[in-house]
Design a protein around this motif. Structure first.
Motif, PDB file in Angstrom:
ATOM      1  N   VAL A 149      44.166  45.726  50.364  1.00 29.80           N
ATOM      2  CA  VAL A 149      43.112  46.433  51.096  1.00 29.80           C
ATOM      3  C   VAL A 149      43.191  47.938  50.830  1.00 29.80           C
ATOM      4  CG1 VAL A 149      42.288  47.048  53.412  1.00 29.80           C
ATOM      5  CG2 VAL A 149      42.860  44.676  52.881  1.00 29.80           C
ATOM      6  N   ALA A 150      44.405  48.464  50.677  1.00 32.72           N
ATOM      7  CA  ALA A 150      44.583  49.903  50.457  1.00 32.72           C
ATOM      8  C   ALA A 150      44.314  50.318  49.016  1.00 32.72           C
ATOM      9  CB  ALA A 150      45.997  50.315  50.855  1.00 32.72           C
ATOM     10  N   SER A 151      44.158  49.360  48.104  1.00 29.30           N
ATOM     11  CA  SER A 151      43.964  49.681  46.690  1.00 29.30           C
ATOM     12  C   SER A 151      42.514  50.071  46.411  1.00 29.30           C
ATOM     13  CB  SER A 151      44.351  48.486  45.821  1.00 29.30           C
ATOM     14  OG  SER A 151      43.483  47.392  46.052  1.00 29.30           O
ATOM     15  N   GLN A 152      42.246  50.556  45.201  1.00 30.55           N
ATOM     16  CA  GLN A 152      40.905  50.922  44.781  1.00 30.55           C
ATOM     17  C   GLN A 152      40.136  49.663  44.369  1.00 30.55           C
ATOM     18  OE1 GLN A 152      39.589  54.079  44.906  1.00 30.55           O
ATOM     19  NE2 GLN A 152      41.513  54.590  45.918  1.00 30.55           N
ATOM     20  N   GLY A 153      38.863  49.601  44.733  1.00 29.97           N
ATOM     21  CA  GLY A 153      38.052  48.455  44.353  1.00 29.97           C
ATOM     22  C   GLY A 153      37.049  48.117  45.438  1.00 29.97           C
ATOM     23  N   SER A 154      36.119  47.234  45.107  1.00 31.88           N
ATOM     24  CA  SER A 154      35.091  46.849  46.067  1.00 31.88           C
ATOM     25  C   SER A 154      35.649  45.850  47.071  1.00 31.88           C
ATOM     26  CB  SER A 154      33.900  46.229  45.338  1.00 31.88           C
ATOM     27  OG  SER A 154      34.241  44.963  44.793  1.00 31.88           O
ATOM     28  N   ALA A 155      34.982  45.788  48.228  1.00 29.80           N
ATOM     29  CA  ALA A 155      35.410  44.846  49.268  1.00 29.80           C
ATOM     30  C   ALA A 155      35.332  43.417  48.760  1.00 29.80           C
ATOM     31  CB  ALA A 155      34.538  45.024  50.507  1.00 29.80           C
ATOM     32  N   GLY A 156      34.294  43.106  47.996  1.00 36.23           N
ATOM     33  CA  GLY A 156      34.125  41.754  47.488  1.00 36.23           C
ATOM     34  C   GLY A 156      35.234  41.347  46.548  1.00 36.23           C
ATOM     35  N   ALA A 157      35.636  42.251  45.655  1.00 37.62           N
ATOM     36  CA  ALA A 157      36.711  41.945  44.712  1.00 37.62           C
ATOM     37  C   ALA A 157      38.034  41.773  45.440  1.00 37.62           C
ATOM     38  CB  ALA A 157      36.816  43.053  43.668  1.00 37.62           C
ATOM     39  N   LYS A 158      38.260  42.582  46.466  1.00 38.34           N
ATOM     40  CA  LYS A 158      39.492  42.460  47.235  1.00 38.34           C
ATOM     41  C   LYS A 158      39.537  41.136  47.986  1.00 38.34           C
ATOM     42  CE  LYS A 158      39.984  47.465  47.888  1.00 38.34           C
ATOM     43  NZ  LYS A 158      39.993  48.563  48.889  1.00 38.34           N
ATOM     44  N   LEU A 159      38.402  40.755  48.577  1.00 36.36           N
ATOM     45  CA  LEU A 159      38.354  39.488  49.293  1.00 36.36           C
ATOM     46  C   LEU A 159      38.542  38.320  48.330  1.00 36.36           C
ATOM     47  CD1 LEU A 159      37.937  38.335  52.156  1.00 36.36           C
ATOM     48  CD2 LEU A 159      35.502  38.126  51.609  1.00 36.36           C
ATOM     49  N   PHE A 160      37.934  38.417  47.171  1.00 34.48           N
ATOM     50  CA  PHE A 160      38.084  37.383  46.143  1.00 34.48           C
ATOM     51  C   PHE A 160      39.561  37.264  45.740  1.00 34.48           C
ATOM     52  CE2 PHE A 160      35.893  34.934  42.740  1.00 34.48           C
ATOM     53  CZ  PHE A 160      36.989  34.657  41.937  1.00 34.48           C
ATOM     54  N   ALA A 161      40.200  38.401  45.478  1.00 33.96           N
ATOM     55  CA  ALA A 161      41.599  38.398  45.049  1.00 33.96           C
ATOM     56  C   ALA A 161      42.501  37.817  46.126  1.00 33.96           C
ATOM     57  CB  ALA A 161      42.044  39.815  44.685  1.00 33.96           C
ATOM     58  N   MET A 162      42.199  38.104  47.400  1.00 37.26           N
ATOM     59  CA  MET A 162      43.017  37.563  48.485  1.00 37.26           C
ATOM     60  C   MET A 162      42.879  36.054  48.572  1.00 37.26           C
ATOM     61  SD  MET A 162      42.884  36.143  51.745  1.00 37.26           S
ATOM     62  CE  MET A 162      41.456  36.729  52.680  1.00 37.26           C
ATOM     63  N   ILE A 163      41.641  35.548  48.554  1.00 32.84           N
ATOM     64  CA  ILE A 163      41.433  34.101  48.685  1.00 32.84           C
ATOM     65  C   ILE A 163      42.087  33.363  47.524  1.00 32.84           C
ATOM     66  CG2 ILE A 163      39.707  32.262  48.738  1.00 32.84           C
ATOM     67  CD1 ILE A 163      37.810  34.295  50.093  1.00 32.84           C
ATOM     68  N   ALA A 164      41.840  33.828  46.304  1.00 31.74           N
ATOM     69  CA  ALA A 164      42.445  33.185  45.138  1.00 31.74           C
ATOM     70  C   ALA A 164      43.970  33.281  45.194  1.00 31.74           C
ATOM     71  CB  ALA A 164      41.924  33.826  43.852  1.00 31.74           C
ATOM     72  N   GLY A 165      44.477  34.434  45.629  1.00 28.60           N
ATOM     73  CA  GLY A 165      45.916  34.615  45.719  1.00 28.60           C
ATOM     74  C   GLY A 165      46.554  33.706  46.743  1.00 28.60           C
ATOM     75  N   GLU A 166      45.885  33.537  47.885  1.00 26.82           N
ATOM     76  CA  GLU A 166      46.420  32.663  48.924  1.00 26.82           C
ATOM     77  C   GLU A 166      46.425  31.203  48.470  1.00 26.82           C
ATOM     78  OE1 GLU A 166      47.803  33.016  52.396  1.00 26.82           O
ATOM     79  OE2 GLU A 166      48.364  34.514  50.915  1.00 26.82           O
ATOM     80  N   VAL A 167      45.344  30.766  47.842  1.00 21.97           N
ATOM     81  CA  VAL A 167      45.298  29.387  47.356  1.00 21.97           C
ATOM     82  C   VAL A 167      46.373  29.177  46.292  1.00 21.97           C
ATOM     83  CG1 VAL A 167      43.899  27.695  46.112  1.00 21.97           C
ATOM     84  CG2 VAL A 167      42.867  29.063  47.924  1.00 21.97           C
ATOM     85  N   ARG A 168      46.537  30.142  45.413  1.00 24.36           N
ATOM     86  CA  ARG A 168      47.558  30.038  44.367  1.00 24.36           C
ATOM     87  C   ARG A 168      48.961  29.979  44.981  1.00 24.36           C
ATOM     88  NH1 ARG A 168      45.916  33.947  41.849  1.00 24.36           N
ATOM     89  NH2 ARG A 168      44.585  32.833  40.379  1.00 24.36           N
ATOM     90  N   ARG A 169      49.165  30.773  46.020  1.00 21.37           N
ATOM     91  CA  ARG A 169      50.471  30.793  46.687  1.00 21.37           C
ATOM     92  C   ARG A 169      50.745  29.468  47.388  1.00 21.37           C
ATOM     93  NH1 ARG A 169      52.691  32.684  51.396  1.00 21.37           N
ATOM     94  NH2 ARG A 169      50.650  33.055  52.308  1.00 21.37           N
ATOM     95  N   MET A 170      49.707  28.879  47.982  1.00 22.75           N
ATOM     96  CA  MET A 170      49.883  27.591  48.639  1.00 22.75           C
ATOM     97  C   MET A 170      50.214  26.498  47.638  1.00 22.75           C
ATOM     98  SD  MET A 170      47.072  27.329  51.695  1.00 22.75           S
ATOM     99  CE  MET A 170      45.904  28.644  51.431  1.00 22.75           C
ATOM    100  N   ILE A 171      49.537  26.543  46.489  1.00 16.89           N
ATOM    101  CA  ILE A 171      49.802  25.541  45.454  1.00 16.89           C
ATOM    102  C   ILE A 171      51.251  25.626  44.993  1.00 16.89           C
ATOM    103  CG2 ILE A 171      49.263  24.876  43.073  1.00 16.89           C
ATOM    104  CD1 ILE A 171      46.375  25.700  43.614  1.00 16.89           C
ATOM    105  N   GLY A 172      51.765  26.840  44.862  1.00 17.51           N
ATOM    106  CA  GLY A 172      53.115  27.023  44.356  1.00 17.51           C
ATOM    107  C   GLY A 172      54.207  26.939  45.410  1.00 17.51           C
ATOM    108  N   SER A 173      53.829  26.787  46.675  1.00 16.71           N
ATOM    109  CA  SER A 173      54.831  26.768  47.741  1.00 16.71           C
ATOM    110  C   SER A 173      55.645  25.480  47.719  1.00 16.71           C
ATOM    111  CB  SER A 173      54.148  26.916  49.106  1.00 16.71           C
ATOM    112  OG  SER A 173      55.099  26.777  50.157  1.00 16.71           O
ATOM    113  N   PRO A 174      56.953  25.576  47.911  1.00 15.36           N
ATOM    114  CA  PRO A 174      57.768  24.356  48.010  1.00 15.36           C
ATOM    115  C   PRO A 174      57.634  23.683  49.366  1.00 15.36           C
ATOM    116  CG  PRO A 174      59.144  26.273  48.345  1.00 15.36           C
ATOM    117  CD  PRO A 174      57.773  26.801  47.995  1.00 15.36           C
ATOM    118  N   PHE A 175      56.989  24.362  50.311  1.00 17.36           N
ATOM    119  CA  PHE A 175      56.884  23.845  51.666  1.00 17.36           C
ATOM    120  C   PHE A 175      55.574  23.084  51.873  1.00 17.36           C
ATOM    121  CE2 PHE A 175      59.161  28.024  52.132  1.00 17.36           C
ATOM    122  CZ  PHE A 175      60.425  27.458  52.153  1.00 17.36           C
TER     123      PHE A 175
END
Length: 217
Positions: free
Chosen positions: A78-104
Motif C-alpha cells: 500500500v505504501a509503494s508507488q502505483g495505482s490502487a487497482g494494481a496494488k489490489l491485484f498484486a495483493m489478491i494474487a499474492g494471497e492466493v499464491r501464498r495459500m497455494i504454497g502454504s504447508p498448513f
C-alpha cells in the motif's frame, strides 16, 4: 538431484503446526485437543508440550505465521508507488499464491470460533487491519476514477469474502486442481474497474508490484 531441489522434511514443531491446522479445520477450536494433535503427529502429549505449552500457544503460532506476514506485506504494498487497482491485484494474487504454497490447511486461519475467543483478540485485530487496508485501496481507486462508484464497504466485503472462501478450496486435498493466482485477481478487478479493457495493463503493473508484497513476508 542437486541439493537445491531436495525438499526439507518438516521438523517436529512444524509437524505439530501442520497437523493442528488440519484438525482445527475439521473439528474447530473447541473440538481439537492437544491429545488429538499429538496423536496425529505420532508423538506423546508431553513431547508436544515441550514445543507448545498449550493448545492456545499452537493456534497463536499458526495465526502469527499467517496474519503477521500477510499484513506486513500488504502494508509495504500500500505504501509503494502505483495505482490502487494494481496494488489490489498484486495483493489478491499474492494471497492466493501464498495459500497455494502454504504447508498448513488454510481453512484453519478463518476459524471464527477461534478468532472470537477473547485470548486471541489481538489476531482478530490483525485481520481487521488487513480488511481496513483493502477498504483503503478500494476508496482510493474510486476517488481516482479507476474503480466504479459504489459502496466501498460492499466492495471490500467482496474481496475479503473471496479470500476467505479461497481458504476452503485451496486445501491440500484440492491443490491438484489447476489454479492461477492472476486469474483470481483478474476476476475480482474486472468487477471493480471502470474501464475493464485496461485489465491487461493493470496486470503488468501489478507484476512489477508483486515483489513489494512478497518482500514483507
Amino acid at each position: 538431484m542437486t541439493e537445491a531441489t531436495i525438499e526439507r522434511e518438516p521438523d517436529t514443531r512444524e509437524r505439530i503446526l501442520i497437523e493442528a491446522s488440519r484438525l482445527l479445520s475439521l473439528n474447530g477450536y473447541r473440538g481439537t485437543t492437544t491429545r488429538d494433535i499429538a496423536a496425529a503427529v505420532g508423538i506423546s502429549q508431553p513431547s508436544l508440550f515441550f514445543h507448545f505449552p498449550t493448545k492456545q500457544a499452537i493456534v497463536e503460532e499458526l495465526y502469527r505465521s499467517d496474519l503477521i506476514p500477510a499484513l506486513r506485506g500488504f502494508e509495504r504494498l500500500v505504501a509503494s508507488q502505483g495505482s490502487a487497482g494494481a496494488k489490489l491485484f498484486a495483493m489478491i494474487a499474492g494471497e492466493v499464491r501464498r495459500m497455494i504454497g502454504s504447508p498448513f490447511d488454510t481453512r484453519a486461519f478463518m476459524s471464527f470460533e477461534a478468532l472470537n475467543d477473547p485470548d486471541l483478540e489481538p489476531f482478530r485485530d490483525l485481520l481487521q487491519q488487513f480488511d481496513d487496508l483493502t477498504g483503503k485501496l478500494i476508496r482510493s481507486g474510486q476517488d481516482s476514477g479507476q474503480f466504479i462508484k459504489g459502496d466501498p464497504w460492499l466492495a471490500q466485503q467482496m474481496v475479503s469474502g473471496f479470500l476467505a472462501r479461497s481458504t476452503l478450496f485451496l486445501t491440500a486435498d484440492e491443490r491438484s486442481r489447476p489454479f492461477h493466482p492472476e486469474d483470481s485477481a483478474s476476476l475480482i478487478l474486472r468487477a471493480l474497474l471502470r474501464e475493464p479493457e485496461n485489465l491487461g495493463a493493470l496486470r503488468e503493473e501489478a507484476a512489477n508490484l508483486a515483489p513489494d508484497y512478497s518482500a514483507g513476508q
